[in-house]
Structure formats: C-alpha cells, structure tokens
Motif scaffolding. Structure first.
Motif, PDB file in Angstrom:
ATOM      1  N   PRO A  67      35.633  45.820   3.321  1.00 32.28           N
ATOM      2  CA  PRO A  67      35.521  46.937   2.052  1.00 32.28           C
ATOM      3  C   PRO A  67      35.957  48.125   2.421  1.00 32.28           C
ATOM      4  N   ASP A  68      36.639  48.801   1.390  1.00 30.70           N
ATOM      5  CA  ASP A  68      36.955  50.184   1.401  1.00 30.70           C
ATOM      6  C   ASP A  68      36.277  51.076   0.534  1.00 30.70           C
ATOM      7  N   SER A  69      35.276  50.575  -0.211  1.00 26.82           N
ATOM      8  CA  SER A  69      34.510  51.506  -1.053  1.00 26.82           C
ATOM      9  C   SER A  69      32.913  50.820  -0.627  1.00 26.82           C
ATOM     10  N   ALA A  70      32.068  50.770  -1.611  1.00 29.16           N
ATOM     11  CA  ALA A  70      30.661  50.846  -1.444  1.00 29.16           C
ATOM     12  C   ALA A  70      30.322  49.511  -0.707  1.00 29.16           C
ATOM     13  N   ILE A  71      29.357  49.462   0.265  1.00 29.48           N
ATOM     14  CA  ILE A  71      28.423  48.456   0.880  1.00 29.48           C
ATOM     15  C   ILE A  71      27.301  48.653   0.414  1.00 29.48           C
ATOM     16  N   VAL A  72      26.652  47.697  -0.418  1.00 25.33           N
ATOM     17  CA  VAL A  72      25.434  47.762  -0.670  1.00 25.33           C
ATOM     18  C   VAL A  72      24.202  46.620  -0.350  1.00 25.33           C
ATOM     19  N   ARG A  73      23.087  46.907  -0.263  1.00 19.88           N
ATOM     20  CA  ARG A  73      22.458  45.522   0.268  1.00 19.88           C
ATOM     21  C   ARG A  73      20.886  45.656  -0.652  1.00 19.88           C
ATOM     22  N   GLU A  74      20.486  44.751  -0.659  1.00 14.07           N
ATOM     23  CA  GLU A  74      19.128  44.678  -1.328  1.00 14.07           C
ATOM     24  C   GLU A  74      18.037  45.280  -0.564  1.00 14.07           C
ATOM     25  N   ILE A  75      17.404  46.038  -1.322  1.00 18.29           N
ATOM     26  CA  ILE A  75      16.385  46.499  -0.628  1.00 18.29           C
ATOM     27  C   ILE A  75      15.124  45.991  -0.215  1.00 18.29           C
ATOM     28  N   TRP A  76      14.378  45.699   0.852  1.00 15.79           N
ATOM     29  CA  TRP A  76      13.328  44.903   1.223  1.00 15.79           C
ATOM     30  C   TRP A  76      12.018  45.838   0.802  1.00 15.79           C
ATOM     31  N   PRO A  77      11.236  45.141  -0.185  1.00 12.46           N
ATOM     32  CA  PRO A  77       9.900  45.806  -0.522  1.00 12.46           C
ATOM     33  C   PRO A  77       8.901  45.612   0.841  1.00 12.46           C
ATOM     34  N   PRO A  78       8.336  46.799   1.046  1.00 11.58           N
ATOM     35  CA  PRO A  78       7.602  46.507   2.313  1.00 11.58           C
ATOM     36  C   PRO A  78       6.469  45.769   1.921  1.00 11.58           C
ATOM     37  N   SER A  79       6.220  44.982   2.897  1.00 11.88           N
ATOM     38  CA  SER A  79       5.114  43.641   3.056  1.00 11.88           C
ATOM     39  C   SER A  79       4.030  44.145   3.971  1.00 11.88           C
ATOM     40  N   ARG A  80       2.915  43.520   3.524  1.00 11.72           N
ATOM     41  CA  ARG A  80       1.680  43.759   4.302  1.00 11.72           C
ATOM     42  C   ARG A  80       1.704  42.993   5.599  1.00 11.72           C
ATOM     43  N   ASN A  81       2.725  42.161   5.586  1.00 11.76           N
ATOM     44  CA  ASN A  81       3.059  41.233   6.833  1.00 11.76           C
ATOM     45  C   ASN A  81       3.792  41.923   7.641  1.00 11.76           C
ATOM     46  N   PHE A  82       3.485  42.460   8.759  1.00 14.75           N
ATOM     47  CA  PHE A  82       4.469  43.185   9.743  1.00 14.75           C
ATOM     48  C   PHE A  82       5.421  42.290  10.229  1.00 14.75           C
ATOM     49  N   GLU A  83       4.986  40.955  10.437  1.00 15.13           N
ATOM     50  CA  GLU A  83       6.234  40.013  10.966  1.00 15.13           C
ATOM     51  C   GLU A  83       7.327  39.797  10.003  1.00 15.13           C
ATOM     52  N   GLN A  84       7.181  39.682   8.590  1.00 17.05           N
ATOM     53  CA  GLN A  84       8.095  39.517   7.824  1.00 17.05           C
ATOM     54  C   GLN A  84       8.780  40.652   7.558  1.00 17.05           C
ATOM     55  N   ASN A  85       8.292  41.881   7.703  1.00 13.64           N
ATOM     56  CA  ASN A  85       9.021  43.224   7.580  1.00 13.64           C
ATOM     57  C   ASN A  85      10.144  43.406   8.847  1.00 13.64           C
ATOM     58  N   ASP A  86       9.493  42.888  10.035  1.00 14.81           N
ATOM     59  CA  ASP A  86      10.339  42.999  11.328  1.00 14.81           C
ATOM     60  C   ASP A  86      11.380  42.220  11.338  1.00 14.81           C
ATOM     61  N   LYS A  87      11.187  41.044  10.530  1.00 14.41           N
ATOM     62  CA  LYS A  87      12.503  39.867  10.524  1.00 14.41           C
ATOM     63  C   LYS A  87      13.550  40.451   9.792  1.00 14.41           C
ATOM     64  N   VAL A  88      13.228  41.050   8.555  1.00 13.65           N
ATOM     65  CA  VAL A  88      14.122  41.523   7.361  1.00 13.65           C
ATOM     66  C   VAL A  88      14.863  42.847   8.029  1.00 13.65           C
ATOM     67  N   HIS A  89      13.992  43.665   8.641  1.00 12.78           N
ATOM     68  CA  HIS A  89      14.843  44.868   9.458  1.00 12.78           C
ATOM     69  C   HIS A  89      15.633  44.665  10.598  1.00 12.78           C
ATOM     70  N   GLY A  90      15.240  43.469  11.227  1.00 18.13           N
ATOM     71  CA  GLY A  90      16.083  43.249  12.421  1.00 18.13           C
ATOM     72  C   GLY A  90      17.368  42.786  11.977  1.00 18.13           C
ATOM     73  N   ALA A  91      17.502  41.803  10.717  1.00 21.24           N
ATOM     74  CA  ALA A  91      18.649  41.406  10.284  1.00 21.24           C
ATOM     75  C   ALA A  91      19.596  42.587   9.740  1.00 21.24           C
ATOM     76  N   TRP A  92      18.656  43.622   9.270  1.00 22.19           N
ATOM     77  CA  TRP A  92      19.553  44.843   8.727  1.00 22.19           C
ATOM     78  C   TRP A  92      20.185  45.532   9.898  1.00 22.19           C
ATOM     79  N   SER A  93      19.291  45.590  10.977  1.00 21.93           N
ATOM     80  CA  SER A  93      19.784  46.300  12.280  1.00 21.93           C
ATOM     81  C   SER A  93      21.054  45.605  12.633  1.00 21.93           C
ATOM     82  N   ALA A  94      21.071  44.144  12.786  1.00 22.58           N
ATOM     83  CA  ALA A  94      22.096  43.615  13.209  1.00 22.58           C
ATOM     84  C   ALA A  94      23.539  43.759  12.310  1.00 22.58           C
ATOM     85  N   VAL A  95      23.415  43.870  11.103  1.00 26.47           N
ATOM     86  CA  VAL A  95      24.460  43.776  10.249  1.00 26.47           C
ATOM     87  C   VAL A  95      24.927  45.397  10.374  1.00 26.47           C
TER      88      VAL A  95
END
Length: 178
Positions: free
Chosen positions: A68-96
């Motif tokens: 892409p030469d213009s915008a790259i946009v991702r869906e925001i992850w609403p914080p969850s009370r479940n740390f494990e779920q937050n960690d999984k999504v943020h890990g995928a974000w970091s990988a990308v």
C-alpha cells in the motif's frame, strides 16, 4: 483535457491470534477496487511465539506483494478484562507492525468495530454477513463472491472501507455502499 487521477492503494487489518485478515483496496476517481485479501490460520497447538512468527511472515509476504502507498488502518481492540485476550491481540498487532516496519510501512489509524459497522452498513450492530454484503456492494463484487469462513478478510475490507468513507475518499450510493 482532464488531469490523470493517480490510484491510491490502502490496506485494512483485522488482527487476531487465530485468523488475522488482510485487505488491499485501490481507489481511483473515488471508486474502491479490491486488489487482494488474505487470512492466515494459526495452529492453536503451537506456542504463541511461533504463531506470532507465522502472522509476521504472512503479513511481510502479503504486503511485499501488494504494497500500500496510502493508509494502513486496523480495527482497534477494545480493552478486555481478560489479560490473556488482550495479550493475544496485541501480540498479533506487534507481529504485523514488525512486518510493516521492514517494508517502511506503518499503521496510520485505528477504527472501532462499531464505527466500521456503522459506516459500512449503516448499523453499528450489523452481523458479519451484513458487513460482507455491504463490502461486496462497495467493491462491486458478485453477490456470490466468497469470503473466508470467519469473514476475517471481509472484515479487513470493511475496516479500510470505513476509513475511506470517514475521510470522504470514496462515494456512497443510496445511503450505503456502492
């Protein structure tokens, strides 16, 4: 003589540890056209670091091919009370993010799931099938165009389409998608 309008290439990201979705859409003369979509299924029996590596490698290859030469946009992850779920999504974000960085690219915006649904379908409570139908219409795809079983690629398209609508970069027809 009309000046030539350049084509702008945008990308949408629907990121998760299980099945992240990627989409690239070109826009020329305010008309969006699908370039490519992709998903990668990670194996839940493998440890998380390996799954992140798979996501990073997939993103690197996908965006190397469909840069892409213009915008790259991702869906925001609403914080969850479940740390494990937050960690999984943020890990995928970091990988990308790592893959994009290697190509000199970066996410420029995040958009909430409710906003994506509202902008693309007209309803912030739309179901995945409704979002996929709106995406087909915006992108002028055949009514029977198949998205992945989990709609991760359709969601990635919806994310970038929502951004394009919000930024007034594409036209709407009949109140919603073209």
């Amino acid at each position: 003589m009309q000046p030539k309008t350049p084509t702008a290439r945008h990308a949408g990201l629907d990121l998760s540890l299980t099945s992240p979705g990627f989409a690239v859409i070109d826009v020329k003369n305010r008309v969006p056209t699908l370039v490519a979509t992709s998903t990668v299924k990670t194996d839940a029996s493998e440890d998380r670091p390996l799954r992140y590596e798979v996501i990073e490698a997939h993103a690197l290859l996908f965006f190397r091919q469909h840069r892409p030469d213009s915008a790259i946009v991702r869906e925001i992850w609403p914080p969850s009370r479940n740390f494990e779920q937050n960690d999984k999504v943020h890990g995928a974000w970091s990988a990308v993010d790592r893959a994009l960085s290697r190509l000199g690219l970066a996410v420029i915006d995040d958009i909430s799931p409710k906003t994506v649904k509202k902008l693309v379908t007209g309803s912030g409570n739309a179901e995945k099938a409704q979002v996929a139908e709106a995406v087909r219409r915006y992108l002028r795809l055949a009514p029977d165009y198949k998205f992945s079983a989990g709609y991760d690629d359709s969601d990635a398209c919806a994310i970038i389409l929502a951004y394009l609508i919000r930024e007034n970069l594409i036209d709407e027809i009949g109140g919603i998608a073209a």
